[in-house]
Design a protein around this motif. Sequence first.
Motif, PDB file in Angstrom:
ATOM      1  N   LEU A  22       1.030  -1.437  -0.205  1.00  0.00           N
ATOM      2  CA  LEU A  22      -0.093  -0.184  -0.295  1.00  0.00           C
ATOM      3  C   LEU A  22       1.535   1.529  -0.056  1.00  0.00           C
ATOM      4  CD1 LEU A  22      -2.198  -1.417   2.851  1.00  0.00           C
ATOM      5  CD2 LEU A  22      -2.867  -0.737  -0.059  1.00  0.00           C
ATOM      6  N   PRO A  23       0.558   2.239  -0.027  1.00  0.00           N
ATOM      7  CA  PRO A  23       0.744   3.568  -0.226  1.00  0.00           C
ATOM      8  C   PRO A  23       1.430   4.133   1.182  1.00  0.00           C
ATOM      9  CG  PRO A  23      -1.381   4.162  -1.072  1.00  0.00           C
ATOM     10  CD  PRO A  23      -1.294   3.049  -0.763  1.00  0.00           C
ATOM     11  N   ILE A  25      -8.228  -2.967  -2.229  1.00  0.00           N
ATOM     12  CA  ILE A  25      -8.054  -1.981  -1.441  1.00  0.00           C
ATOM     13  C   ILE A  25      -8.531  -1.068  -0.870  1.00  0.00           C
ATOM     14  CG2 ILE A  25      -6.911  -0.220  -2.961  1.00  0.00           C
ATOM     15  CD1 ILE A  25      -6.934  -1.273  -5.611  1.00  0.00           C
ATOM     16  N   ASP A  26      -9.954  -0.580  -1.294  1.00  0.00           N
ATOM     17  CA  ASP A  26     -10.084   0.564  -0.751  1.00  0.00           C
ATOM     18  C   ASP A  26     -10.362  -0.241   0.984  1.00  0.00           C
ATOM     19  OD1 ASP A  26     -11.200   1.806  -2.551  1.00  0.00           O
ATOM     20  OD2 ASP A  26     -13.461   1.029  -2.655  1.00  0.00           O
ATOM     21  N   HIS A  27     -10.021  -1.576   1.359  1.00  0.00           N
ATOM     22  CA  HIS A  27     -10.696  -2.022   2.227  1.00  0.00           C
ATOM     23  C   HIS A  27      -9.269  -1.683   3.364  1.00  0.00           C
ATOM     24  CE1 HIS A  27     -11.483  -5.132   5.670  1.00  0.00           C
ATOM     25  NE2 HIS A  27     -11.122  -5.718   6.040  1.00  0.00           N
ATOM     26  N   HIS A  28      -7.823  -1.861   2.700  1.00  0.00           N
ATOM     27  CA  HIS A  28      -6.602  -1.915   3.041  1.00  0.00           C
ATOM     28  C   HIS A  28      -5.660  -0.181   3.296  1.00  0.00           C
ATOM     29  CE1 HIS A  28      -6.867  -6.202   5.315  1.00  0.00           C
ATOM     30  NE2 HIS A  28      -6.795  -6.337   3.511  1.00  0.00           N
ATOM     31  N   ALA A  29      -6.766   0.231   2.083  1.00  0.00           N
ATOM     32  CA  ALA A  29      -5.599   1.501   1.934  1.00  0.00           C
ATOM     33  C   ALA A  29      -6.464   2.854   2.945  1.00  0.00           C
ATOM     34  CB  ALA A  29      -6.668   1.670   0.729  1.00  0.00           C
ATOM     35  N   ALA A  86      -2.843  -0.064  -9.701  1.00  0.00           N
ATOM     36  CA  ALA A  86      -2.534  -1.163  -8.463  1.00  0.00           C
ATOM     37  C   ALA A  86      -1.824  -1.958 -10.008  1.00  0.00           C
ATOM     38  CB  ALA A  86      -3.396  -2.221  -8.560  1.00  0.00           C
ATOM     39  N   GLU A  87      -1.036  -2.926  -8.641  1.00  0.00           N
ATOM     40  CA  GLU A  87       0.206  -3.619 -10.416  1.00  0.00           C
ATOM     41  C   GLU A  87      -0.009  -5.044  -9.771  1.00  0.00           C
ATOM     42  OE1 GLU A  87       3.992  -2.590  -9.684  1.00  0.00           O
ATOM     43  OE2 GLU A  87       3.289  -0.427 -11.410  1.00  0.00           O
ATOM     44  N   ALA A  88      -1.381  -6.030 -10.328  1.00  0.00           N
ATOM     45  CA  ALA A  88      -0.253  -7.243 -10.092  1.00  0.00           C
ATOM     46  C   ALA A  88       0.225  -7.833 -10.804  1.00  0.00           C
ATOM     47  CB  ALA A  88      -1.760  -7.719  -9.983  1.00  0.00           C
ATOM     48  N   ILE A  89       0.766  -9.466 -10.159  1.00  0.00           N
ATOM     49  CA  ILE A  89       2.287  -9.908 -10.020  1.00  0.00           C
ATOM     50  C   ILE A  89       2.835 -11.214  -9.616  1.00  0.00           C
ATOM     51  CG2 ILE A  89       4.708  -9.493 -10.896  1.00  0.00           C
ATOM     52  CD1 ILE A  89       4.630  -7.058 -10.204  1.00  0.00           C
ATOM     53  N   SER A  90       2.424 -12.081 -10.283  1.00  0.00           N
ATOM     54  CA  SER A  90       1.717 -13.332  -9.744  1.00  0.00           C
ATOM     55  C   SER A  90       3.219 -14.199  -9.304  1.00  0.00           C
ATOM     56  CB  SER A  90       0.943 -13.787 -11.508  1.00  0.00           C
ATOM     57  OG  SER A  90       2.075 -14.867 -11.855  1.00  0.00           O
ATOM     58  N   ALA A  91       3.670 -15.075  -8.954  1.00  0.00           N
ATOM     59  CA  ALA A  91       4.473 -15.489  -8.429  1.00  0.00           C
ATOM     60  C   ALA A  91       5.984 -16.109  -9.822  1.00  0.00           C
ATOM     61  CB  ALA A  91       3.819 -17.329  -7.820  1.00  0.00           C
ATOM     62  N   ASP A  92       4.945 -15.972 -10.744  1.00  0.00           N
ATOM     63  CA  ASP A  92       5.740 -17.168 -11.944  1.00  0.00           C
ATOM     64  C   ASP A  92       6.095 -14.863 -13.101  1.00  0.00           C
ATOM     65  OD1 ASP A  92       3.126 -15.997 -13.404  1.00  0.00           O
ATOM     66  OD2 ASP A  92       2.781 -17.902 -14.296  1.00  0.00           O
TER      67      ASP A  92
END
Length: 145
Positions: free
Chosen positions: A30-31, A78-82, A90-96
């Motif tokens: 998060l920021p 995001i809203d729940h935690h930001a 937002a960037e989503a990067i998987s394990a691969d």
Amino acid sequence: MTHTHDPLRPHRHDPNLEPPQSPPDFVLALPGGVERVVTVETLTMLPHVTVPNCYIVSTGHGTSGPFAFSGARLLDLIDHHAEDQPWSQAEAISADGFGNRIVADELRNPDPAGPILLAYGIDGRAMTRAHGLVRLVVPSERDDA
């Protein structure tokens, strides 16, 4: 000129023949440098959404579907935690190493095809390791993904 490493450039579309063996937990950065570990159980506590008629179009694998993916909207996570901190993408990067960058407007004003999800269900069943356990679903994506 300073060059920073961008894990999303070039945008990867390599076939993932072996699903990652790491746990399905992921880190939400998060920021302000705050990080939260997110589990499938964490996602199930958020409002549940189903997006029908999704196709998987993947380099080297062809097209499959339609599927009904269900899970939590990325925006809800995001809203729940930001905690009201401003954010623009937002960037989503998987394990691969596969990833996607999503701008805030895409999340706040979803495509008619459906909202962007962190899906943990497919066709009414929990996703398996082979499905990815948690999958970023971008219903508006039309390129190989």
